[in-house]
Structure formats: structure tokens, C-alpha cells
Design a protein around this motif. Structure first.
Motif, short mmCIF file in Angstrom:
data_model
loop_
_atom_site.label_atom_id
_atom_site.label_comp_id
_atom_site.label_asym_id
_atom_site.label_seq_id
_atom_site.Cartn_x
_atom_site.Cartn_y
_atom_site.Cartn_z
N GLN A 1 0.81 -1.22 0.00
CA GLN A 1 0.00 0.00 0.00
C GLN A 1 0.84 1.27 0.00
N LYS A 2 2.16 1.09 -0.10
CA LYS A 2 3.10 2.21 -0.24
C LYS A 2 3.12 3.16 0.97
N TYR A 3 3.08 2.57 2.16
CA TYR A 3 3.28 3.37 3.38
C TYR A 3 4.73 3.86 3.41
N GLU A 4 4.92 5.00 4.05
CA GLU A 4 6.24 5.63 4.06
C GLU A 4 6.92 5.58 5.43
N LEU A 5 6.14 5.37 6.49
CA LEU A 5 6.70 5.45 7.85
C LEU A 5 6.08 4.40 8.75
N LEU A 6 6.95 3.64 9.45
CA LEU A 6 6.50 2.69 10.47
C LEU A 6 7.13 3.10 11.79
N ASP A 7 6.32 3.67 12.65
CA ASP A 7 6.77 4.17 13.94
C ASP A 7 6.75 3.05 14.98
N SER A 8 7.83 2.90 15.73
CA SER A 8 7.84 1.91 16.81
C SER A 8 8.14 2.55 18.16
N GLN A 9 8.09 3.90 18.21
CA GLN A 9 8.12 4.67 19.45
C GLN A 9 9.45 4.59 20.19
N PHE A 10 9.59 3.62 21.11
CA PHE A 10 10.81 3.48 21.91
C PHE A 10 11.65 2.31 21.39
N MET A 11 12.95 2.45 21.44
CA MET A 11 13.83 1.34 21.11
C MET A 11 13.85 0.32 22.25
N ASN A 12 13.69 -0.94 21.90
CA ASN A 12 13.86 -2.03 22.86
C ASN A 12 14.29 -3.28 22.10
N ASP A 13 14.58 -4.35 22.83
CA ASP A 13 15.06 -5.57 22.17
C ASP A 13 14.06 -6.12 21.17
N ASN A 14 12.77 -5.98 21.48
CA ASN A 14 11.74 -6.54 20.61
C ASN A 14 11.72 -5.87 19.24
N VAL A 15 11.67 -4.53 19.22
CA VAL A 15 11.62 -3.84 17.93
C VAL A 15 12.96 -3.86 17.23
N GLN A 16 14.04 -3.96 18.01
CA GLN A 16 15.37 -3.99 17.41
C GLN A 16 15.55 -5.23 16.54
N ARG A 17 14.93 -6.35 16.95
CA ARG A 17 15.06 -7.58 16.16
C ARG A 17 14.36 -7.46 14.81
N TYR A 18 13.46 -6.48 14.70
CA TYR A 18 12.78 -6.26 13.41
C TYR A 18 13.47 -5.19 12.58
N GLY A 19 14.62 -4.72 13.05
CA GLY A 19 15.39 -3.75 12.30
C GLY A 19 15.17 -2.30 12.67
N ALA A 20 14.62 -2.05 13.85
CA ALA A 20 14.35 -0.68 14.27
C ALA A 20 15.64 0.13 14.40
N ILE A 21 15.53 1.41 14.10
CA ILE A 21 16.64 2.34 14.26
C ILE A 21 16.13 3.57 15.01
N ASN A 22 17.03 4.29 15.64
CA ASN A 22 16.69 5.54 16.30
C ASN A 22 16.99 6.72 15.37
N ILE A 23 16.09 7.69 15.33
CA ILE A 23 16.35 8.93 14.62
C ILE A 23 15.98 10.09 15.53
N PRO A 24 16.57 11.27 15.33
CA PRO A 24 16.23 12.42 16.17
C PRO A 24 14.74 12.77 16.03
N ARG A 25 14.17 13.29 17.08
CA ARG A 25 12.75 13.66 17.05
C ARG A 25 12.47 14.65 15.92
N THR A 26 13.37 15.60 15.70
CA THR A 26 13.15 16.58 14.62
C THR A 26 13.06 15.89 13.27
N ALA A 27 13.90 14.88 13.04
CA ALA A 27 13.86 14.14 11.78
C ALA A 27 12.57 13.34 11.68
N TYR A 28 12.13 12.78 12.81
CA TYR A 28 10.88 12.01 12.82
C TYR A 28 9.69 12.91 12.46
#
Length: 202
Positions: free
Chosen positions: A156-183
Motif C-alpha cells: 500500500q506504499k506506506y512511508e513510515l512505520l513508527d515503533s516509538q521506543f527502542m527495545n530488544d523486541n523492535v530492534q530484532r525487526y530492524g528498528a533504528i533511532n532517529i532524532p525527534r526533529t527528523a521524525y
């Protein structure tokens, strides 16, 4: 974190569009968060773990979308061995269920032998999906549900998948941290588009 604010579906829409989301304390009081940095999962770079591929190919789970949203939420709210307390209060369940009725909150569900055994839910606005929580009663069920969430977002061509806080669970799915301003910039861009959340072609 801000002082508690009454929670409604309309409040949720405004909050998510502003980069803010709620969590409940043990007392049930609602607080609002906008983390810096913010965790996101790059949609296009996600790859399932090698150990998960056979499970997906064997179709051990039937994937359904939006057939029992509230039950998914309530299962996500159950205590876990590593997390005895939950941030999903009854007020949150009711508000997000109302958001679901508006077509703005969705569940991806893993079923086995006609029983709900795993899944996840989140909020969809524009071309952004805000992942909230997941649960698993059978090994790998939530991982398979997440895999199909990614398929939906890609198709469906979504552009953003937000996972809020970094933790072990989301990290295993490839989560990265970005600055709030960039978000906030990515969010603003994603909100200018329109995507339709629907079951992937499998």
C-alpha cells in the motif's frame, strides 16, 4: 511526558499527527510521550529471520486483518513474565476501539485451528503506521503477524512505520533511532499521502 488529558478517538488522531502517543500508568492515569530519539522500522529494508522463513512458507498460521481488534488489544494488555505491568488501560482499550471503528486503527492477527494465537495492532494515518503492541500465545505467531504487516505497508506504499521506543523486541525487526526533529519531518511528509490498510495478497 505531560499531565494526563482525557482520552478520546479525536484526541488520539490529533496526538499521532503531532508525533505524540499515550501510555497509562499502573493507576490508569494517562500520560503523553514524544521520545527523542524516536524509534522507527525502515519498511523496505526489513527482512525476516532465516529461522522464520520456513514457518511462513509452511503457512502454520492463518493471517486475518481487523476481525477481532478489541480482543487483540486485550491480549496485548495481559501481564507477561518480563512485564508484569501493562500500559494498556481500559480507557486506552475503549479509545483505540473507537478509533478502529473509524477505520484508523487496525489489527493483524495470527490464527491457528480457528483460535487467535498472536497478533499486533496500531494506528494508520496517511502513509504512516504507528505500531502499538503485539502478543504471542504460540511461538513465532507475532513474528509472522509482523511479517505480514510489512507486506501490507509495502503493497500500500506506506512511508513510515513508527515503533516509538527502542527495545530488544523492535530492534530484532530492524528498528533504528532517529532524532525527534527528523521524525517530525518524516511524519509530516507521510501525512500528506493516503494509504489504505488491507490484507496483503498471500
Amino acid at each position: 511526558m505531560e499531565e494526563s488529558t482525557p482520552l478520546t478517538a479525536e484526541t488520539l488522531v490529533y496526538a499521532y499527527a503531532s508525533g505524540v502517543f499515550p501510555m497509562a500508568e499502573e493507576t490508569g492515569e494517562i500520560f503523553w510521550y514524544s521520545p527523542d530519539p524516536r524509534a522507527i522500522i525502515p519498511i523496505q529494508s526489513y527482512k525476516p529471520a532465516k529461522s522464520l522463513k520456513p514457518i511462513i512458507n509452511q503457512k502454520r498460521f492463518e493471517i486475518r486483518v481487523d476481525t477481532c481488534f478489541e480482543q487483540v488489544m486485550r491480549n496485548c494488555a495481559l501481564p507477561r513474565p518480563t512485564e508484569p505491568e501493562t500500559w494498556i488501560s481500559e480507557e486506552i482499550v475503549q479509545a483505540y476501539t473507537e478509533l478502529h471503528k473509524m477505520g484508523l486503527a487496525h489489527s493483524v492477527e495470527a490464527w491457528q485451528d480457528d483460535k487467535l494465537v498472536g497478533g499486533l495492532y496500531g494506528v494508520s494515518l496517511g502513509a504512516a503506521f504507528f505500531g502499538e503492541s503485539m502478543f504471542s500465545f504460540v511461538s513465532n505467531s507475532s513474528k509472522v503477524a509482523f511479517h505480514y504487516l510489512i507486506q501490507i505497508l509495502r503493497e500500500q506504499k506506506y512511508e513510515l512505520l513508527d515503533s516509538q521506543f527502542m527495545n530488544d523486541n523492535v530492534q530484532r525487526y530492524g528498528a533504528i533511532n532517529i532524532p525527534r526533529t527528523a521524525y517530525i519531518k518524516r511524519l509530516a511528509k507521510a501525512l500528506k499521502s493516503t494509504c489504505h490498510f488491507q490484507k496483503p495478497i498471500i
